[in-house]
Design an enzyme around this catalytic site. Structure first.
Site, PDB file in Angstrom:
ATOM      1  N   ASP A  50      -6.038  86.590  -3.866  1.00 40.43           N
ATOM      2  CA  ASP A  50      -6.822  88.524  -2.517  1.00 40.43           C
ATOM      3  C   ASP A  50      -6.897  87.729  -1.269  1.00 40.43           C
ATOM      4  O   ASP A  50      -7.557  88.490  -0.988  1.00 40.43           O
ATOM      5  CB  ASP A  50      -6.455  89.080  -3.765  1.00 40.43           C
ATOM      6  CG  ASP A  50      -5.681  89.872  -4.420  1.00 40.43           C
ATOM      7  OD1 ASP A  50      -4.834  89.548  -4.155  1.00 40.43           O
ATOM      8  OD2 ASP A  50      -6.008  89.811  -5.676  1.00 40.43           O
ATOM      9  N   THR A  85       8.950  91.999  -8.366  1.00 44.78           N
ATOM     10  CA  THR A  85       8.009  91.398  -7.680  1.00 44.78           C
ATOM     11  C   THR A  85       8.740  91.903  -5.908  1.00 44.78           C
ATOM     12  O   THR A  85       9.720  91.839  -5.336  1.00 44.78           O
ATOM     13  CB  THR A  85       8.393  89.461  -7.729  1.00 44.78           C
ATOM     14  OG1 THR A  85       7.395  89.248  -7.179  1.00 44.78           O
ATOM     15  CG2 THR A  85       9.664  89.402  -6.986  1.00 44.78           C
ATOM     16  N   ARG A 143       5.749  98.071  -6.398  1.00 49.24           N
ATOM     17  CA  ARG A 143       4.778  97.610  -5.948  1.00 49.24           C
ATOM     18  C   ARG A 143       3.796  99.364  -7.074  1.00 49.24           C
ATOM     19  O   ARG A 143       4.413  99.124  -8.118  1.00 49.24           O
ATOM     20  CB  ARG A 143       5.014  98.875  -5.387  1.00 49.24           C
ATOM     21  CG  ARG A 143       4.915  97.826  -3.754  1.00 49.24           C
ATOM     22  CD  ARG A 143       4.195  97.234  -3.822  1.00 49.24           C
ATOM     23  NE  ARG A 143       2.667  97.749  -2.171  1.00 49.24           N
ATOM     24  CZ  ARG A 143       1.403  97.576  -2.692  1.00 49.24           C
ATOM     25  NH1 ARG A 143       0.787  96.761  -3.906  1.00 49.24           N
ATOM     26  NH2 ARG A 143       0.755  98.159  -2.353  1.00 49.24           N
ATOM     27  N   THR A 161       0.663 100.749 -13.789  1.00 50.11           N
ATOM     28  CA  THR A 161       2.059 101.377 -13.085  1.00 50.11           C
ATOM     29  C   THR A 161       3.013  99.948 -13.320  1.00 50.11           C
ATOM     30  O   THR A 161       4.404 100.339 -13.408  1.00 50.11           O
ATOM     31  CB  THR A 161       2.331 101.479 -11.722  1.00 50.11           C
ATOM     32  OG1 THR A 161       1.172 101.761 -11.570  1.00 50.11           O
ATOM     33  CG2 THR A 161       2.975 101.977 -11.106  1.00 50.11           C
TER      34      THR A 161
HETATM   35  C1  DPM Z   1      -1.186  88.139  -3.520  1.00 46.96           C
HETATM   36  C2  DPM Z   1      -0.038  87.983  -4.202  1.00 46.96           C
HETATM   37  C3  DPM Z   1       0.149  89.014  -5.362  1.00 46.96           C
HETATM   38  C4  DPM Z   1      -1.078  89.546  -5.510  1.00 46.96           C
HETATM   39  C5  DPM Z   1       1.585  87.903  -3.283  1.00 46.96           C
HETATM   40  C6  DPM Z   1       1.715  86.444  -4.073  1.00 46.96           C
HETATM   41  C7  DPM Z   1       1.360  89.256  -6.140  1.00 46.96           C
HETATM   42  C8  DPM Z   1       1.877  90.811  -5.415  1.00 46.96           C
HETATM   43  C9  DPM Z   1       3.053  91.203  -6.571  1.00 46.96           C
HETATM   44  C10 DPM Z   1      -1.742  87.430  -2.687  1.00 46.96           C
HETATM   45  N1  DPM Z   1      -2.182  89.412  -4.726  1.00 46.96           N
HETATM   46  O1  DPM Z   1       1.333  85.703  -5.673  1.00 46.96           O
HETATM   47  O2  DPM Z   1       2.683  85.701  -4.172  1.00 46.96           O
HETATM   48  O3  DPM Z   1       3.608  90.950  -7.467  1.00 46.96           O
HETATM   49  O4  DPM Z   1       3.516  92.162  -5.397  1.00 46.96           O
HETATM   50  C11 DPM Z   1      -2.595  89.442  -7.783  1.00 46.96           C
HETATM   51  C12 DPM Z   1      -2.485  89.676  -9.210  1.00 46.96           C
HETATM   52  C13 DPM Z   1      -3.667  88.514  -9.747  1.00 46.96           C
HETATM   53  C14 DPM Z   1      -4.355  88.862  -8.146  1.00 46.96           C
HETATM   54  C15 DPM Z   1      -1.222  90.516 -10.018  1.00 46.96           C
HETATM   55  C16 DPM Z   1      -0.174  89.067  -9.858  1.00 46.96           C
HETATM   56  C17 DPM Z   1      -3.982  88.793 -10.810  1.00 46.96           C
HETATM   57  C18 DPM Z   1      -3.723  87.011 -11.199  1.00 46.96           C
HETATM   58  C19 DPM Z   1      -5.216  86.433 -10.353  1.00 46.96           C
HETATM   59  C20 DPM Z   1      -1.552  90.401  -6.993  1.00 46.96           C
HETATM   60  N2  DPM Z   1      -3.777  89.129  -7.517  1.00 46.96           N
HETATM   61  O5  DPM Z   1      -0.032  88.265  -9.205  1.00 46.96           O
HETATM   62  O6  DPM Z   1       0.978  89.294 -10.897  1.00 46.96           O
HETATM   63  O7  DPM Z   1      -6.159  86.611 -10.462  1.00 46.96           O
HETATM   64  O8  DPM Z   1      -4.718  85.041  -9.623  1.00 46.96           O
END
Ligand code: DPM
Length: 356
Positions: free
Chosen positions: A100, A146, A168, A173
């Site tokens: 992120d 997704t 989302r 959620t």
């Molecule tokens: C980012 C993305 C998502 C997160 C885009 C991607 C997923 C968004 C979605 C940049 N940040 O991965 O292509 O699924 O709509 C996020 C999660 C985690 C960190 C949750 C997830 C946990 C895993 C980690 C959201 N950020 O991806 O399921 O720490 O790497």
């Protein structure tokens, strides 16, 4: 080193007792709290005399729940408020998922620690009525939830019998939306996040790189600090996992080079092993157009510590030469993909996404 750390920890107050409270900023979601607590616990173990206070706050990303992530776009969505609090000295460090964090941090901030990476892959969580199935065996026109363009692009191409829709909200959620309605047959989430929540038992399928390459930095936690705050930087640097740091520097350099060259905010995806092999790819939105390449470098490691940032990361204990090598690998791979037409693919993808 200990001299420095102790100087910082041992702060005399009027009563002569030891008191230096280190404030740790976090988002309010359960996952953010779990991630922050795990880092706080590690710090307490390493510095028993340290007094930590957790400060939880909502971010813009937590408030806007009904718009597709790719539309509201910037990665800083989840990090800006926390950085403001860091800037104002209201907190001293912030725990994030590395994926992120933008590859260029605002001036004055740095990633002071990248912790050991957990499972970096994406996972399929199935609606209870589909338990036992895989993406391959789900019925024709099943809807997969997704909001990740990266996941949708790769999976659409590979599993053309499935439909993909945005979903989302935080993890709680999303699981609720999956389980309590009939809108989705399955959702795709990072295995690492599911693991941290204690929901491994919901993982129906882990997606390998041939199905879905993971995002830059996925599965690793990062600690963001003020770059001028040498004491805090020194303290958190003991949390660095050297192998994860080098992999993630290569990944972030790859993404940054693509982003800088194209000014796109699309995730590129990759996987790395040591000695550093980096596979990077770019995809059109529907996955029909793609480029994938692998490069390698041997990271030699004799040089001394230096406080130089590599794609936002400060890792004084890891040889600068190895970090340079990792960063170069990412940039070279990005250049290779660009020379083969990555720019065209990403530019079209971006235009289409903006028009959605
Ligand atoms: C980012 C993305 C998502 C997160 C885009 C991607 C997923 C968004 C979605 C940049 N940040 O991965 O292509 O699924 O709509 C996020 C999660 C985690 C960190 C949750 C997830 C946990 C895993 C980690 C959201 N950020 O991806 O399921 O720490 O790497």
């Amino acid at each position: 080193l200990w001299g420095l750390i102790c100087l910082f920890c041992v702060w005399q107050d009027g009563s002569g007792k030891l008191s230096r409270v280190v404030r740790v900023g976090t988002r309010k979601s359960q996952l953010a709290r779990i991630q922050t607590d795990s880092v706080a616990d590690k710090l307490k173990e390493l510095f028993p005399e340290l007094s930590l206070e957790i400060v939880a706050m909502s971010t813009l990303g937590d408030k806007i729940l009904d718009t597709a992530l790719s539309k509201i776009g910037e990665k800083s969505l989840f990090t800006k408020e926390l950085e403001n609090a860091l800037e104002r000295n209201e907190v001293d460090l912030v725990v994030h998922s590395l994926k992120d964090l933008p590859t260029t941090l605002p001036a004055g901030f740095t990633i002071g620690a990248v912790l050991k990476r957990e499972n970096p892959h994406d996972a399929v969580v199935l609606h209870p009525k589909h338990v036992g199935k895989t993406l391959e065996t789900l019925p024709e026109n099943s809807v997969i939830g997704t909001s990740s363009l990266r996941r949708a692009a790769q999976l659409k191409k590979r599993f053309s019998h499935l439909l993909f829709k945005d979903i989302r909200g935080n993890l709680n959620t999303r699981l609720k939306k999956l389980d309590e309605k009939e809108d989705f047959a399955a959702i795709i989430l990072a295995a690492a996040g599911l693991g941290r929540m204690g929901w491994e038992n919901r993982i129906g399928q882990v997606l390998g790189p041939e199905d879905c390459m993971y995002a830059v930095g996925q599965g690793a936690l990062a600690v963001e600090v003020r770059s001028r705050d040498v004491d805090i930087l020194e303290m958190v640097s003991v949390l660095h996992d050297p192998e994860t740091v080098l992999r993630c520097i290569a990944e972030r350099a790859f993404l940054r080079h693509l982003v800088v060259c194209l000014s796109v905010c699309l995730s590129a995806c990759l996987s790395v092993c040591l000695p550093l092999y980096l596979t990077g790819a770019v995809y059109s939105l529907d996955g029909s157009d793609s480029l994938k390449e692998t490069m390698q470098t041997s990271v030699s490691s004799d040089a001394v510590d230096e406080r130089v940032q590599h794609v936002g990361v400060t890792a004084t204990r890891i040889p600068g030469e190895a970090q340079d090598g990792a960063e170069r690998l990412g940039v070279d791979l990005a250049k290779l993909l660009l020379s083969k037409g990555a720019k065209e693919i990403l530019t079209v993808a971006r235009q289409l996404n903006d028009a959605r």
